[in-house]
Write an enzyme that holds these catalytic residues in place. Structure first.
Site, PDB file in Angstrom:
ATOM      1  N   TYR A  86      -5.735  -2.892  -6.655  1.00  0.00           N
ATOM      2  CA  TYR A  86      -6.832  -2.181  -6.012  1.00  0.00           C
ATOM      3  C   TYR A  86      -7.095  -0.847  -6.699  1.00  0.00           C
ATOM      4  CZ  TYR A  86      -3.656   1.047  -3.544  1.00  0.00           C
ATOM      5  OH  TYR A  86      -2.741   2.027  -3.240  1.00  0.00           O
TER       6      TYR A  86
ATOM      7  N   GLU B  77       7.377  10.271  -6.080  1.00  0.00           N
ATOM      8  CA  GLU B  77       6.005  10.640  -5.689  1.00  0.00           C
ATOM      9  C   GLU B  77       5.870  10.543  -4.179  1.00  0.00           C
ATOM     10  OE1 GLU B  77       3.210   7.826  -7.445  1.00  0.00           O
ATOM     11  OE2 GLU B  77       4.618   6.190  -7.136  1.00  0.00           O
TER      12      GLU B  77
ATOM     13  N   LEU C 177       2.879   5.946  -9.998  1.00  0.00           N
ATOM     14  CA  LEU C 177       1.521   5.565 -10.381  1.00  0.00           C
ATOM     15  C   LEU C 177       0.909   6.730 -11.175  1.00  0.00           C
ATOM     16  CD1 LEU C 177      -0.664   3.312  -9.887  1.00  0.00           C
ATOM     17  CD2 LEU C 177      -1.647   4.914  -8.253  1.00  0.00           C
TER      18      LEU C 177
HETATM   19  N1  PMP Z   1       0.879   7.497  -6.284  1.00  0.00           N
HETATM   20  C1  PMP Z   1       0.688   6.499  -5.409  1.00  0.00           C
HETATM   21  C2  PMP Z   1       1.856   5.689  -4.972  1.00  0.00           C
HETATM   22  C3  PMP Z   1      -0.598   6.246  -4.892  1.00  0.00           C
HETATM   23  O1  PMP Z   1      -0.787   5.256  -4.005  1.00  0.00           O
HETATM   24  C4  PMP Z   1      -1.674   7.082  -5.294  1.00  0.00           C
HETATM   25  C5  PMP Z   1      -3.055   6.873  -4.728  1.00  0.00           C
HETATM   26  N2  PMP Z   1      -3.548   5.631  -4.935  1.00  0.00           N
HETATM   27  C6  PMP Z   1      -1.435   8.097  -6.212  1.00  0.00           C
HETATM   28  C7  PMP Z   1      -0.138   8.276  -6.697  1.00  0.00           C
HETATM   29  C8  PMP Z   1      -2.529   9.006  -6.695  1.00  0.00           C
HETATM   30  O2  PMP Z   1      -3.404   8.333  -7.545  1.00  0.00           O
HETATM   31  P1  PMP Z   1      -4.937   8.768  -7.645  1.00  0.00           P
HETATM   32  O3  PMP Z   1      -4.923  10.221  -8.016  1.00  0.00           O
HETATM   33  O4  PMP Z   1      -5.480   7.923  -8.723  1.00  0.00           O
HETATM   34  O5  PMP Z   1      -5.539   8.528  -6.305  1.00  0.00           O
END
Ligand code: PMP
Length: 284
Positions: A32, A179, A204
């Site tokens: 997603y 995270e 991520l």
């Molecule tokens: N880490 C995780 C586990 C996440 O689910 C997200 C958000 N989807 C992020 C980091 C931050 O990613 P982004 O800045 O692309 O929203």
């Protein structure tokens, strides 16, 4: 009622259906993306598309739509639902087939679903107050770099955090913070240096992370990409998280210990302002 997109069709949300044999439903075999909407425009769409392709490639999933098609669907949904502030959620699964651990034949089409959600992003009450986080073991599967819908551990620990009066969770692997439940985690040292874990399969690669580190660089703030302990975070001058919908979100407490003076810190607040300004200007 919202209009959503399912496999090529725009339909009212209560008429949208996906097969019970869908591999996203049966195996979590789906990826997603979440793209924020500000002033009716998309924030960092190219970044989200690039990461989408990385997730698809990592799982060997086929996806027939071009980036231009995808952009058109995002825009159409924002327009049909008159979203000025919120998000577009996109999910692609490997498709529907008889339940089998082996992947279905290549000609099974992926399931493609998009929908919008309205959400207050800029005037975020939590960002003004600052988040209280608690820590939890990071017991997720070890390919956190792929944005799959396997979000159960993050969901479980976030619910536990809420039950304990906290706003979010920072996960810890081998004594080091990975995270947040759905965001990247940062601390600011006494000398103003921002510290955040480097990119690996343990986290991520946030699209907001990339954008915010660029803002930091432009401000002349130094950044160290390395892991840190909970104790180091608790002793830091500031802490914050980043995500597409949370932007830059200050953290004021970790496991009951106040960070700095227990209020949102100046570095996090400044980065939040600059990130919003820059994203607004670049939105499409
Ligand atoms: N880490 C995780 C586990 C996440 O689910 C997200 C958000 N989807 C992020 C980091 C931050 O990613 P982004 O800045 O692309 O929203």
């Amino acid at each position: 009622m919202r209009t959503v997109y399912v496999n090529g069709n725009y339909v009212p949300e209560d008429e949208a259906t996906v097969s019970i044999f869908d591999r996203g439903f049966l195996f979590g075999d789906a990826i997603y993306e979440v793209t924020s909407v500000l002033d009716g425009k998309l924030i960092d769409f190219p970044g989200h598309t690039a990461r989408l392709h990385r997730s698809l490639d990592a799982l060997g999933m086929s996806f027939p739509m071009s980036d231009e098609d995808l952009l058109a669907v995002h825009r159409e949904l924002v327009s049909r639902n008159a979203v000025t502030e919120g998000l577009v959620y996109l999910q692609i699964s490997r498709g529907a087939a008889d339940r089998d651990f082996l992947f279905p034949a290549k000609d099974v089409p992926p399931t493609v679903v998009l929908f919008t959600q309205e959400k207050t992003l800029v005037e975020n009450a939590l960002a003004k107050r600052g988040q209280k986080v608690v820590t939890a073991d990071d017991l997720r599967w070890r390919r956190c770099d792929i944005k799959t819908v396997q979000l159960l551990w993050a969901s479980l620990v976030k619910n536990e955090a809420k039950a304990r009066g906290a706003d979010d969770v920072w996960m810890v692997l081998d004594g080091l913070v990975t995270e947040g439940s759905s965001n990247n985690a940062y601390i600011v040292q006494g000398d103003g240096t921002i510290v955040t874990r480097s990119i690996s399969s343990d986290i991520l690669a946030g699209i907001t992370r990339t954008a915010v580190l660029k803002c930091a660089e432009e401000l002349g703030v130094s950044v160290e990409e390395r892991a840190f302990t909970v104790a180091e975070a608790q002793a830091a001058a500031e802490a914050f998280s980043t995500s597409a919908t949370g932007f830059v979100n200050p953290v004021i407490e970790i496991d009951g210990v106040a960070i700095g003076d227990g209020k949102p810190g100046p570095v996090a607040q400044r980065l939040r302002e600059i990130y919003i300004e820059t994203s607004r200007a670049a939105a499409i």
